[in-house]
Design a protein around this motif. Structure first.
Motif, short mmCIF file in Angstrom:
data_model
loop_
_atom_site.label_atom_id
_atom_site.label_comp_id
_atom_site.label_asym_id
_atom_site.label_seq_id
_atom_site.Cartn_x
_atom_site.Cartn_y
_atom_site.Cartn_z
N GLN A 1 0.84 -1.20 0.00
CA GLN A 1 0.00 0.00 0.00
C GLN A 1 0.88 1.26 0.00
OE1 GLN A 1 -2.45 -0.30 3.52
NE2 GLN A 1 -3.74 1.41 2.88
N VAL A 2 1.92 1.25 0.83
CA VAL A 2 2.81 2.41 0.91
C VAL A 2 3.56 2.59 -0.42
CG1 VAL A 2 4.76 3.44 2.16
CG2 VAL A 2 3.03 2.18 3.41
N VAL A 3 3.78 1.48 -1.13
CA VAL A 3 4.45 1.55 -2.44
C VAL A 3 3.52 2.12 -3.50
CG1 VAL A 3 5.35 0.12 -4.34
CG2 VAL A 3 6.07 -0.34 -1.99
N SER A 4 2.25 1.71 -3.48
CA SER A 4 1.44 1.97 -4.68
C SER A 4 0.11 2.67 -4.47
CB SER A 4 1.17 0.64 -5.39
OG SER A 4 0.37 -0.19 -4.56
N ASP A 5 -0.37 2.77 -3.24
CA ASP A 5 -1.69 3.38 -3.05
C ASP A 5 -1.65 4.86 -3.44
OD1 ASP A 5 -4.02 4.61 -1.93
OD2 ASP A 5 -4.23 2.88 -0.60
N PRO A 6 -2.55 5.28 -4.34
CA PRO A 6 -2.55 6.68 -4.79
C PRO A 6 -2.81 7.66 -3.65
CG PRO A 6 -4.12 5.35 -6.07
CD PRO A 6 -3.59 4.46 -4.98
N SER A 7 -3.38 7.21 -2.54
CA SER A 7 -3.67 8.16 -1.46
C SER A 7 -2.50 8.31 -0.49
CB SER A 7 -4.94 7.73 -0.71
OG SER A 7 -4.69 6.53 -0.03
N LEU A 8 -1.47 7.48 -0.62
CA LEU A 8 -0.35 7.57 0.34
C LEU A 8 0.88 8.24 -0.29
CD1 LEU A 8 -0.48 4.19 2.35
CD2 LEU A 8 -1.83 6.26 2.62
N THR A 9 0.68 9.43 -0.83
CA THR A 9 1.80 10.10 -1.52
C THR A 9 2.49 11.14 -0.65
OG1 THR A 9 0.23 11.69 -2.36
CG2 THR A 9 0.79 9.86 -3.82
N LYS A 10 2.00 11.33 0.57
CA LYS A 10 2.62 12.36 1.41
C LYS A 10 4.06 11.98 1.75
CE LYS A 10 1.82 15.24 5.37
NZ LYS A 10 1.01 15.51 6.54
N SER A 11 4.94 12.96 1.68
CA SER A 11 6.36 12.70 1.90
C SER A 11 6.79 13.10 3.31
CB SER A 11 7.18 13.48 0.87
OG SER A 11 8.54 13.15 1.01
N GLY A 12 7.77 12.38 3.83
CA GLY A 12 8.32 12.72 5.15
C GLY A 12 7.53 12.11 6.29
N VAL A 13 6.69 11.12 6.01
CA VAL A 13 5.84 10.57 7.07
C VAL A 13 6.16 9.12 7.42
CG1 VAL A 13 3.92 12.12 6.54
CG2 VAL A 13 3.99 9.86 5.51
N TYR A 14 5.68 8.73 8.58
CA TYR A 14 5.90 7.40 9.14
C TYR A 14 4.52 6.78 9.32
CZ TYR A 14 6.99 4.30 13.22
OH TYR A 14 7.12 3.27 14.11
N TRP A 15 4.22 5.77 8.50
CA TRP A 15 2.87 5.17 8.51
C TRP A 15 2.77 4.04 9.52
CZ3 TRP A 15 -0.57 7.92 6.05
CH2 TRP A 15 -0.20 8.68 4.93
N SER A 16 1.62 3.96 10.14
CA SER A 16 1.29 2.81 10.99
C SER A 16 -0.15 2.42 10.70
CB SER A 16 1.44 3.17 12.47
OG SER A 16 2.79 3.46 12.76
N TRP A 17 -0.58 1.32 11.29
CA TRP A 17 -1.93 0.83 11.06
C TRP A 17 -2.63 0.58 12.39
CZ3 TRP A 17 1.99 0.52 7.83
CH2 TRP A 17 1.74 0.72 6.47
N ASN A 18 -3.93 0.85 12.45
CA ASN A 18 -4.65 0.56 13.68
C ASN A 18 -5.27 -0.84 13.61
OD1 ASN A 18 -6.97 0.73 12.16
ND2 ASN A 18 -7.35 2.88 12.69
N ASN A 19 -6.01 -1.22 14.62
CA ASN A 19 -6.54 -2.58 14.69
C ASN A 19 -7.45 -2.96 13.53
OD1 ASN A 19 -5.09 -3.20 16.90
ND2 ASN A 19 -6.72 -2.66 18.36
#
Ligand code: NDP
Length: 315
Positions: free
Chosen positions: A264-282
């Motif tokens: 998702q972080v590689v290809s999802d069109p909505s995750l284009t923000k730069s400089g961020v650290y992604w995590s996932w909730n339950n």
């Protein structure tokens, strides 16, 4: 055209699951950058990845020569580079003595941080030249280097200190094998290397995002308690860790699910923000997470960058 993504350490665990997830979409050609060619070929085959959607290329991050050779081979192949995923890592929690890379740096920081730093720096030009609409450089982080979380507070905690060990060459001879100059501790060395990974993602962002449009991001994929990362741990730990994560901390995530997150972080069109650290909730929804004080310290990031440039031979 298909996107081209390089994934380091795609022969097992998170890297393999991500490679599979992307290759199955038919929209990506995955370059599996691995130190063990045969193992990677076998892993790809048995995971059922479509043959036309991946290539295995040799890369040993514990050797700068190998990193440079990999970059030369990739350039020679004439393919564009759209996304680079720095995923490979070693974790040596029970090691009593440090071991070293081909160039003489403590193995965890040498592989996880220095090898990837050189690789990413050398491939940045390739990415700049690509005409892909959403170019990304992803560096896999971890919660363990993040002392604003419960898991990040399990001792030994990450701490880069004044970086005298790193500046001294991290060689265990005339300098300590630890970044902060302290006594060797394998678990801490891994955590320190992950802090470097997260600092470097942000420093790349500050230096190159505006000029290149490349998205720089990191992530904590969840606790994937079943991967090879824990192969060096004592047997009792390996037995109890997955159920502990599943039922007590509830941070457990399957390899498959973690691969989907990184994909998702590689290809999802909505995750284009730069400089961020992604995590996932339950519920497995992604969110922008906060980094610890040290892992978001700008002056430390600059210092790690400058020392690392010297160590890898770029300055
Ligand atoms: P694995 O041990 O399953 O995968 C690590 C990969 O790195 C393997 O493919 C391994 O190759 C490769 N590798 C190790 N050394 C080198 C080297 N010198 N050159 C090239 N490749 C190398 O672990 P995970 O999948 O769990 O780890 C992947 C990433 O996820 C790491 O960055 C880790 O820090 C991160 N992570 C993992 C978590 C977890 O709970 N498991 C939690 C948070 C982050 P080989 O197959 O040849 O050994």
């Amino acid at each position: 055209r298909k996107g081209t993504v390089i994934i380091t350490g795609a022969s097992s665990g998170l890297g393999l699951a991500t490679a599979k997830s992307l290759a199955e979409t038919g929209k990506w050609h995955v370059i599996m950058a691995c130190r063990d060619f045969l193992k990677a070929e076998r892993a790809a085959k048995s995971s059922g990845m479509p043959r036309e959607n991946y290539t295995v290329m040799h890369l040993d991050l514990a050797s700068f020569d190998s990193v440079r050779q990999f970059v030369a081979n990739f350039k020679q192949s004439g393919q564009p580079l759209d996304v680079l995923v720095c995923n490979a890592a070693v974790y040596l929690p029970t090691a009593k003595q440090p071991t070293f890379t081909a160039d003489g740096f403590e193995l965890s920081v040498g592989t996880n941080h220095l090898g990837h730093f050189l690789l990413a720096r050398l491939l940045l030009d390739e990415m700049k030249q690509s005409d892909y609409p959403s170019k990304r450089l992803i560096i896999v982080g971890s919660i363990t280097g993040n002392d604003n979380t419960l898991a990040g507070n399990v001792p030994p905690k990450a701490n880069l200190g004044d970086m005298r060990g790193l500046a001294g060459g991290l060689n265990g001879l005339n300098s300590s094998a630890m970044i902060d100059g302290g006594d060797f501790d394998g678990a801490k060395a891994y955590k320190d290397s992950k802090v470097c990974n997260m600092l470097m993602m942000q420093e790349f962002h500050r230096r190159f995002h505006e000029e290149t449009g490349i998205t720089f991001a990191s992530l904590y994929p969840g606790c994937i308690a079943t991967t090879g990362l824990f192969r060096e741990h004592i047997p009792l730990f390996r037995l109890l860790f997955p159920p502990f994560q599943k039922y007590i901390t509830k941070g457990y995530v399957s390899e498959d699910e973690s691969g989907k997150r990184l994909a998702q972080v590689v290809s999802d069109p909505s995750l284009t923000k730069s400089g961020v650290y992604w995590s996932w909730n339950n519920n497995s929804a992604s969110f922008e997470n906060q980094l610890s004080k040290e892992a978001s310290d700008e002056s430390k990031a600059r210092k790690v960058w400058e020392i690392s440039e010297k160590l890898v031979g770029l300055a």
